[in-house]
Design a protein around this motif. Structure first.
Motif, PDB file in Angstrom:
ATOM      1  N   UNK A  29       0.832  -1.202   0.000  1.00  0.00           N
ATOM      2  CA  UNK A  29       0.000   0.000   0.000  1.00  0.00           C
ATOM      3  C   UNK A  29       0.869   1.257   0.000  1.00  0.00           C
ATOM      4  N   UNK A  30       2.026   1.180   0.676  1.00  0.00           N
ATOM      5  CA  UNK A  30       2.956   2.307   0.664  1.00  0.00           C
ATOM      6  C   UNK A  30       3.541   2.487  -0.734  1.00  0.00           C
ATOM      7  N   UNK A  31       3.937   1.398  -1.377  1.00  0.00           N
ATOM      8  CA  UNK A  31       4.521   1.478  -2.714  1.00  0.00           C
ATOM      9  C   UNK A  31       3.513   1.985  -3.737  1.00  0.00           C
ATOM     10  N   UNK A  32       2.239   1.695  -3.502  1.00  0.00           N
ATOM     11  CA  UNK A  32       1.192   2.173  -4.412  1.00  0.00           C
ATOM     12  C   UNK A  32       0.801   3.619  -4.131  1.00  0.00           C
ATOM     13  N   UNK A  33       1.378   4.206  -3.106  1.00  0.00           N
ATOM     14  CA  UNK A  33       1.082   5.596  -2.764  1.00  0.00           C
ATOM     15  C   UNK A  33      -0.211   5.791  -2.007  1.00  0.00           C
ATOM     16  N   UNK A  34      -0.783   4.697  -1.497  1.00  0.00           N
ATOM     17  CA  UNK A  34      -2.050   4.788  -0.774  1.00  0.00           C
ATOM     18  C   UNK A  34      -1.855   4.944   0.728  1.00  0.00           C
ATOM     19  N   UNK A  35      -0.652   4.654   1.203  1.00  0.00           N
ATOM     20  CA  UNK A  35      -0.355   4.728   2.632  1.00  0.00           C
ATOM     21  C   UNK A  35       0.752   5.751   2.861  1.00  0.00           C
ATOM     22  N   UNK A  36       0.453   6.861   3.545  1.00  0.00           N
ATOM     23  CA  UNK A  36       1.483   7.870   3.797  1.00  0.00           C
ATOM     24  C   UNK A  36       2.666   7.304   4.589  1.00  0.00           C
ATOM     25  N   UNK A  37       3.839   7.870   4.374  1.00  0.00           N
ATOM     26  CA  UNK A  37       5.051   7.373   5.015  1.00  0.00           C
ATOM     27  C   UNK A  37       4.946   7.419   6.530  1.00  0.00           C
ATOM     28  N   UNK A  38       4.411   8.527   7.078  1.00  0.00           N
ATOM     29  CA  UNK A  38       4.316   8.659   8.529  1.00  0.00           C
ATOM     30  C   UNK A  38       3.356   7.634   9.122  1.00  0.00           C
ATOM     31  N   UNK A  39       2.292   7.314   8.400  1.00  0.00           N
ATOM     32  CA  UNK A  39       1.359   6.301   8.877  1.00  0.00           C
ATOM     33  C   UNK A  39       2.040   4.933   8.876  1.00  0.00           C
ATOM     34  N   UNK A  40       2.823   4.654   7.835  1.00  0.00           N
ATOM     35  CA  UNK A  40       3.560   3.388   7.777  1.00  0.00           C
ATOM     36  C   UNK A  40       4.514   3.278   8.956  1.00  0.00           C
ATOM     37  N   UNK A  41       5.264   4.325   9.238  1.00  0.00           N
ATOM     38  CA  UNK A  41       6.199   4.305  10.356  1.00  0.00           C
ATOM     39  C   UNK A  41       5.457   4.069  11.674  1.00  0.00           C
ATOM     40  N   UNK A  42       4.306   4.695  11.803  1.00  0.00           N
ATOM     41  CA  UNK A  42       3.537   4.533  13.037  1.00  0.00           C
ATOM     42  C   UNK A  42       3.000   3.112  13.188  1.00  0.00           C
ATOM     43  N   UNK A  43       2.539   2.521  12.079  1.00  0.00           N
ATOM     44  CA  UNK A  43       2.036   1.148  12.115  1.00  0.00           C
ATOM     45  C   UNK A  43       3.140   0.175  12.520  1.00  0.00           C
ATOM     46  N   UNK A  44       4.344   0.420  12.031  1.00  0.00           N
ATOM     47  CA  UNK A  44       5.470  -0.463  12.343  1.00  0.00           C
ATOM     48  C   UNK A  44       5.961  -0.248  13.765  1.00  0.00           C
ATOM     49  N   UNK A  45       5.853   0.992  14.260  1.00  0.00           N
ATOM     50  CA  UNK A  45       6.343   1.298  15.606  1.00  0.00           C
ATOM     51  C   UNK A  45       5.339   0.913  16.681  1.00  0.00           C
ATOM     52  N   UNK A  46       4.039   0.867  16.331  1.00  0.00           N
ATOM     53  CA  UNK A  46       3.013   0.601  17.328  1.00  0.00           C
ATOM     54  C   UNK A  46       3.050  -0.848  17.798  1.00  0.00           C
TER      55      UNK A  46
END
Length: 268
Positions: free
Chosen positions: A251-268
Motif C-alpha cells: 500500500x505504501x509502494x502504491x502511494x495509498x499509505x502515507x510514510x508517517x502512517x507506515x512508520x507509526x504502524x510499524x512502531x506501534x
C-alpha cells in the motif's frame, strides 16, 4: 436511545467483558461458546475490538514519542503525533484485521489434510508471491499501475480458496481474531507502568509476552474453528500475519499509505 436499545447495549458490553475474560483465562470455554453461537459471539468480539482501538489510540497519543528508545545504531523510528494522528493510524486497523482473518481462513484451507511438510511448503510458496511482486516492482521499471493490477489479479486468484471456507467458519475466525485483542487490553496497565517508569526493558518484555499470548490464542482458536492440528493452525496464523505486513508495504509502494502512517504502524 430507546429503553430497549440501552438494554441491548448494556448486555452487549457485559457479554464483551465476559468474552474477553473467558478468552484470556478460560479459552476452551470461550471457544465452546463461539462454536455454539457464532453470530452472537461475533457481536461481543466486535465490542472487544472497539475497546482495543479506543484504548490504543489514547495510549499512543499520550505515550512520549521517543519511548522506548531505538537500539543503538538503528534508524530513528520515533513517531510524534496527537490524538487525531493516531486515530488516522488506527483507522487502518480494521482493514488489516480483515486481511488477517481472510488470509488465516485461506491458509487454513490449504493446510487441511495431507502431509504437513508438503502443505506447508505450498503455503509458503503462495505466501511468497506478494514478496516476489514487491521485489520485481522495486528492482525493475515496472509501472505502478501494473503493480496494482498484479495485486488485483492475485486477489482474484485467491477467491476460490475463500469460497471453500464456510460461513460458520468465517464467523468463528472473525470472533477469534477480534477477541485476541483482549490480551492487549489486559496488558495495558503494565504498558502504562513501563512508560511511567521509563523502563524500556520492561516495555519490550511486555511486548514479547503480548506477541506470544496473542499468537497462541489465535492459533488455538483457529485450530478449534477450522478443525486443524495446533501446528497447522499456528502456520496459518503466522503466514497470514506475514501477508498482512506485505500488504502494508505494498500500500505504501502504491502511494495509498502515507510514510508517517507506515512508520507509526510499524512502531506501534
Amino acid at each position: 436511545m430507546t429503553h430497549n436499545a440501552r438494554i441491548v447495549k448494556k448486555v452487549s458490553m457485559r457479554g464483551a467483558w465476559e468474552l474477553a475474560r473467558d478468552f484470556l483465562l478460560r479459552p476452551r470455554l470461550a471457544l465452546d461458546r463461539m462454536l455454539a453461537a457464532p453470530d452472537a459471539l461475533l457481536r461481543e468480539a466486535l465490542w472487544v475490538y472497539a475497546a482495543y482501538l479506543v484504548t490504543a489510540v489514547l495510549f499512543y497519543a499520550l505515550k512520549p514519542a521517543g519511548f522506548p528508545p531505538p537500539p543503538p545504531d538503528s534508524p530513528e523510528v520515533a513517531v510524534a503525533g496527537g490524538l487525531l494522528f493516531w486515530a488516522k493510524v488506527h483507522a487502518w486497523a480494521p482493514l488489516l484485521t480483515l486481511i488477517w482473518i481472510a488470509m488465516t481462513g485461506w491458509f487454513g484451507t490449504m493446510l487441511q489434510g495431507g502431509r504437513l511438510a508438503l502443505r506447508l511448503g505450498a503455503s509458503v510458496l503462495c505466501g511468497a508471491i506478494p514478496l516476489l511482486l514487491i521485489l520485481v516492482y522495486t528492482n525493475t521499471g515496472m509501472p505502478r499501475w501494473a503493480f496494482g493490477l498484479a495485486w488485483a489479479g492475485l486477489a482474484a486468484g485467491m477467491v476460490p480458496g475463500f469460497r471453500r471456507v464456510s460461513r460458520g467458519t468465517w464467523l468463528g475466525l472473525a470472533s477469534v481474531l477480534l477477541a485476541v485483542n483482549a490480551a492487549s487490553l489486559a496488558l495495558l496497565p503494565l504498558f502504562a507502568a513501563a512508560v511511567l517508569s521509563r523502563s524500556a526493558v520492561f516495555y519490550h518484555s511486555i511486548e514479547i509476552v503480548m506477541l506470544f499470548w496473542t499468537l497462541g490464542l489465535a492459533a488455538y482458536g483457529t485450530s478449534r474453528v477450522m478443525g486443524l492440528q495446533a501446528a497447522r493452525a499456528f502456520c496459518a496464523v503466522f503466514l497470514s500475519v506475514a501477508c498482512q505486513l506485505l500488504f502494508v508495504f505494498s500500500m505504501r509502494l502504491l502511494g495509498l499509505l502515507p510514510k508517517e502512517i507506515l512508520k507509526a504502524l510499524l512502531a506501534a
